[in-house]
Design a protein around this motif. Structure first.
Motif, PDB file in Angstrom:
ATOM      1  N   ASP A  18      18.677 -35.608   1.836  1.00 39.58           N
ATOM      2  CA  ASP A  18      17.986 -35.174   3.046  1.00 39.58           C
ATOM      3  C   ASP A  18      17.698 -36.370   3.953  1.00 39.58           C
ATOM      4  N   ALA A  19      17.214 -37.460   3.363  1.00 38.80           N
ATOM      5  CA  ALA A  19      16.887 -38.661   4.138  1.00 38.80           C
ATOM      6  C   ALA A  19      18.137 -39.295   4.748  1.00 38.80           C
ATOM      7  N   HIS A  20      19.193 -39.434   3.951  1.00 34.49           N
ATOM      8  CA  HIS A  20      20.442 -40.031   4.465  1.00 34.49           C
ATOM      9  C   HIS A  20      21.079 -39.149   5.542  1.00 34.49           C
ATOM     10  N   ALA A  21      21.078 -37.851   5.307  1.00 32.33           N
ATOM     11  CA  ALA A  21      21.679 -36.940   6.288  1.00 32.33           C
ATOM     12  C   ALA A  21      20.899 -36.942   7.598  1.00 32.33           C
ATOM     13  N   ALA A  22      19.579 -37.037   7.521  1.00 31.26           N
ATOM     14  CA  ALA A  22      18.767 -37.103   8.741  1.00 31.26           C
ATOM     15  C   ALA A  22      19.100 -38.361   9.543  1.00 31.26           C
ATOM     16  N   SER A  44      15.899 -29.893   4.204  1.00 30.53           N
ATOM     17  CA  SER A  44      14.531 -30.158   3.775  1.00 30.53           C
ATOM     18  C   SER A  44      13.812 -30.749   4.981  1.00 30.53           C
ATOM     19  N   HIS A  45      12.614 -31.273   4.785  1.00 30.00           N
ATOM     20  CA  HIS A  45      11.786 -31.631   5.935  1.00 30.00           C
ATOM     21  C   HIS A  45      12.376 -32.712   6.834  1.00 30.00           C
ATOM     22  N   ALA A  50      14.799 -34.001  12.165  1.00 22.56           N
ATOM     23  CA  ALA A  50      15.909 -34.557  12.958  1.00 22.56           C
ATOM     24  C   ALA A  50      16.540 -33.503  13.867  1.00 22.56           C
ATOM     25  N   GLY A  51      16.037 -32.271  13.796  1.00 20.72           N
ATOM     26  CA  GLY A  51      16.528 -31.224  14.688  1.00 20.72           C
ATOM     27  C   GLY A  51      17.647 -30.369  14.132  1.00 20.72           C
ATOM     28  N   VAL A  52      17.835 -30.383  12.830  1.00 20.07           N
ATOM     29  CA  VAL A  52      18.872 -29.561  12.203  1.00 20.07           C
ATOM     30  C   VAL A  52      18.310 -28.159  11.984  1.00 20.07           C
ATOM     31  N   GLU A  53      19.057 -27.153  12.428  1.00 19.62           N
ATOM     32  CA  GLU A  53      18.627 -25.760  12.271  1.00 19.62           C
ATOM     33  C   GLU A  53      18.718 -25.355  10.803  1.00 19.62           C
ATOM     34  N   GLU A  54      17.636 -24.829  10.290  1.00 17.00           N
ATOM     35  CA  GLU A  54      17.599 -24.413   8.887  1.00 17.00           C
ATOM     36  C   GLU A  54      18.250 -23.041   8.718  1.00 17.00           C
ATOM     37  N   ILE A  55      19.318 -23.001   7.928  1.00 23.54           N
ATOM     38  CA  ILE A  55      19.939 -21.748   7.526  1.00 23.54           C
ATOM     39  C   ILE A  55      19.434 -21.401   6.126  1.00 23.54           C
ATOM     40  N   VAL A  56      19.304 -22.420   5.294  1.00 23.77           N
ATOM     41  CA  VAL A  56      18.764 -22.291   3.941  1.00 23.77           C
ATOM     42  C   VAL A  56      17.730 -23.396   3.758  1.00 23.77           C
ATOM     43  N   ALA A  58      16.366 -25.899   1.628  1.00 20.59           N
ATOM     44  CA  ALA A  58      16.803 -26.589   0.414  1.00 20.59           C
ATOM     45  C   ALA A  58      15.653 -26.854  -0.545  1.00 20.59           C
ATOM     46  N   ASP A  59      14.423 -26.848  -0.030  1.00 17.88           N
ATOM     47  CA  ASP A  59      13.272 -27.053  -0.899  1.00 17.88           C
ATOM     48  C   ASP A  59      13.094 -25.886  -1.874  1.00 17.88           C
ATOM     49  N   ASP A  60      13.517 -24.707  -1.469  1.00 19.93           N
ATOM     50  CA  ASP A  60      13.322 -23.495  -2.264  1.00 19.93           C
ATOM     51  C   ASP A  60      14.548 -23.072  -3.059  1.00 19.93           C
ATOM     52  N   PHE A  61      15.664 -23.778  -2.890  1.00 14.95           N
ATOM     53  CA  PHE A  61      16.910 -23.350  -3.523  1.00 14.95           C
ATOM     54  C   PHE A  61      17.140 -24.116  -4.824  1.00 14.95           C
ATOM     55  N   PRO A  62      17.457 -23.427  -5.920  1.00 15.47           N
ATOM     56  CA  PRO A  62      17.659 -24.099  -7.218  1.00 15.47           C
ATOM     57  C   PRO A  62      19.052 -24.712  -7.346  1.00 15.47           C
TER      58      PRO A  62
END
Length: 82
Positions: A18-22, A44-45, A50-56, A58-62
């Motif tokens: 998440d950090a690297h992708a942001a 994730s947060h 960074a302005g990425v639209e959340e489709i899923v 990731a914090d809640d996905f196993p």
């Protein structure tokens, strides 16, 4: 001149990804300020910041459960079909 439009899917399933992708999203926008980027995906947060639209969310996905499945049944491609 019209702006070029790009749609880019980002999937980050754990905090360091998440950090690297942001950082990557911010760098792309900085390097090409005249282009229009639409980022979306599993976030994730930091990606959301960074302005990425959340489709899923990731914090809640196993994610680790997906890796336990046989290859044809893994989750990553299937979660975005809805």
């Amino acid at each position: 001149m019209a702006k070029e439009n790009y749609k880019i899917m980002i999937v980050a399933g754990e905090p360091s990804g998440d950090a690297h992708a942001a950082k990557l999203v911010r760098a792309i926008r900085k390097l090409a300020p005249d282009a229009n980027f639409e980022f979306f995906g599993a976030t994730s947060h930091k990606l959301r910041e960074a302005g990425v639209e959340e489709i899923v969310n990731a914090d809640d996905f196993p994610w680790s459960d997906c890796l336990k499945l046989p290859k044809p049944y893994r989750c990553s491609g299937k979660i975005f079909k809805n």
